[in-house]
Design an enzyme around this catalytic site. Sequence first.
Site, PDB file in Angstrom:
ATOM      1  N   SER A 122       0.841  -1.188   0.000  1.00  0.00           N
ATOM      2  CA  SER A 122       0.000   0.000   0.000  1.00  0.00           C
ATOM      3  C   SER A 122       0.889   1.256   0.000  1.00  0.00           C
ATOM      4  O   SER A 122       1.705   1.414  -0.896  1.00  0.00           O
ATOM      5  CB  SER A 122      -0.967  -0.037   1.190  1.00  0.00           C
ATOM      6  OG  SER A 122      -2.002   0.891   1.048  1.00  0.00           O
ATOM      7  N   ASP A 135      -9.061  -6.359  -4.626  1.00  0.00           N
ATOM      8  CA  ASP A 135      -8.483  -5.103  -4.153  1.00  0.00           C
ATOM      9  C   ASP A 135      -9.091  -3.962  -4.965  1.00  0.00           C
ATOM     10  O   ASP A 135      -8.785  -3.772  -6.135  1.00  0.00           O
ATOM     11  CB  ASP A 135      -6.960  -5.131  -4.324  1.00  0.00           C
ATOM     12  CG  ASP A 135      -6.264  -3.944  -3.649  1.00  0.00           C
ATOM     13  OD1 ASP A 135      -6.940  -2.931  -3.395  1.00  0.00           O
ATOM     14  OD2 ASP A 135      -5.054  -4.046  -3.388  1.00  0.00           O
ATOM     15  N   HIS A 184      -7.757  -5.649  -0.468  1.00  0.00           N
ATOM     16  CA  HIS A 184      -6.528  -4.879  -0.285  1.00  0.00           C
ATOM     17  C   HIS A 184      -5.741  -5.338   0.937  1.00  0.00           C
ATOM     18  O   HIS A 184      -4.510  -5.387   0.913  1.00  0.00           O
ATOM     19  CB  HIS A 184      -6.867  -3.395  -0.166  1.00  0.00           C
ATOM     20  CG  HIS A 184      -5.666  -2.524   0.016  1.00  0.00           C
ATOM     21  ND1 HIS A 184      -4.653  -2.445  -0.911  1.00  0.00           N
ATOM     22  CD2 HIS A 184      -5.308  -1.696   1.040  1.00  0.00           C
ATOM     23  CE1 HIS A 184      -3.720  -1.606  -0.489  1.00  0.00           C
ATOM     24  NE2 HIS A 184      -4.084  -1.140   0.693  1.00  0.00           N
TER      25      HIS A 184
END
Length: 355
Positions: free
Chosen positions: A147, A301, A330
């Site tokens: 991320s 995601d 995610h």
Amino acid sequence: MSLHNPVEQKQSVAKVSIEDFTFESGDTLSKIELAYEHYGPEGAPVILLCHALTGNQYAVGSSENPGWWAGLVGEQCPIDITQYQVITFNVLGGCHGSTGPASINPETGDLYRLDFPEVTIRDMVHAQYRALHQLGYTELHAVAGGSLGGMQTLEWGLLYPDFMRQLFVLAATPYLSDYGIAFNHIGARAIQDDPAFKEGYYSSNDTLHGFEVARMAGMVTYRSAPLFQKRFAREQEDALYSIQSYLNYQGEKIKQRFDANSYLYLLEAMNNHDIRKGRGSLQDTAAAYKPALFTVSFEHDLLYPKELIQPFSHHALNGEHYHVKTDYGHDGFLVEFGEWGAWISDKLNEEGTNY
């Protein structure tokens, strides 16, 4: 790479001071600090781990308080701290010991709050690079992150292409999509429009109901609809559905461990993330990577889909992609290490990339 006999690994937690740091904006602070965690045998190859939006430097943590990547990183784990040194910094702009909006401005004696300079992903990487040199590290075996941490990893490979051999980019794209910016905007407005926010001069996170809403909106994007359905199945607790109680809990929890101003700064850094900036086309930028570039995407995601990650990695001269089937969406990069951790381990130990 030489193998080390398993030993009890001790956590080292400290800070590095950096003098006269200039941000991408042109603003300069006379001194910044980066807090970090370190594990692993002295002399072993070094892996830098980069954390996500509300993460911190405690990637491994301790047996009493496991870190956010405990299980992926640890003794006899895919990233084995008996064979590698691992170091994780709390990002510049963070709120777990590194200099950020919640830090004291030495010139005024008050918190920086929204007077803190704008922070970019490149600023975070430049600060970590200087900190590593001050700690005596002149090269890395790999950089890895998911991320926001994946965004940092992507920039590492372009800003300092000769500093590491491998990059592991999990659940991150070369630029943040409009969909991601949209949800960040919802979260930011929820915080900023809360009367208790007081333009950044709130007395305590506890009063910020808008911060709770921001976290709830984020949680909806981090997990998938199939996972929510399996976990909550429209069950009720008193007058609320279980999913409502869960989101309320997450909203309260974030206020206890994160600063709202820092959250806003890091959201903006994510919004502005685009590796193409000042470098040319996406294809040309991808081809500029010298280290091996390993990317990982996760089913469902919403923010960083496979469709944006896989084609990009294929443009890299030494790129390889791995897709994980999961209902976690995610947040897949934080769980189910048994499903994909072995792939990371194999790539770390590939012949031709070891010391």
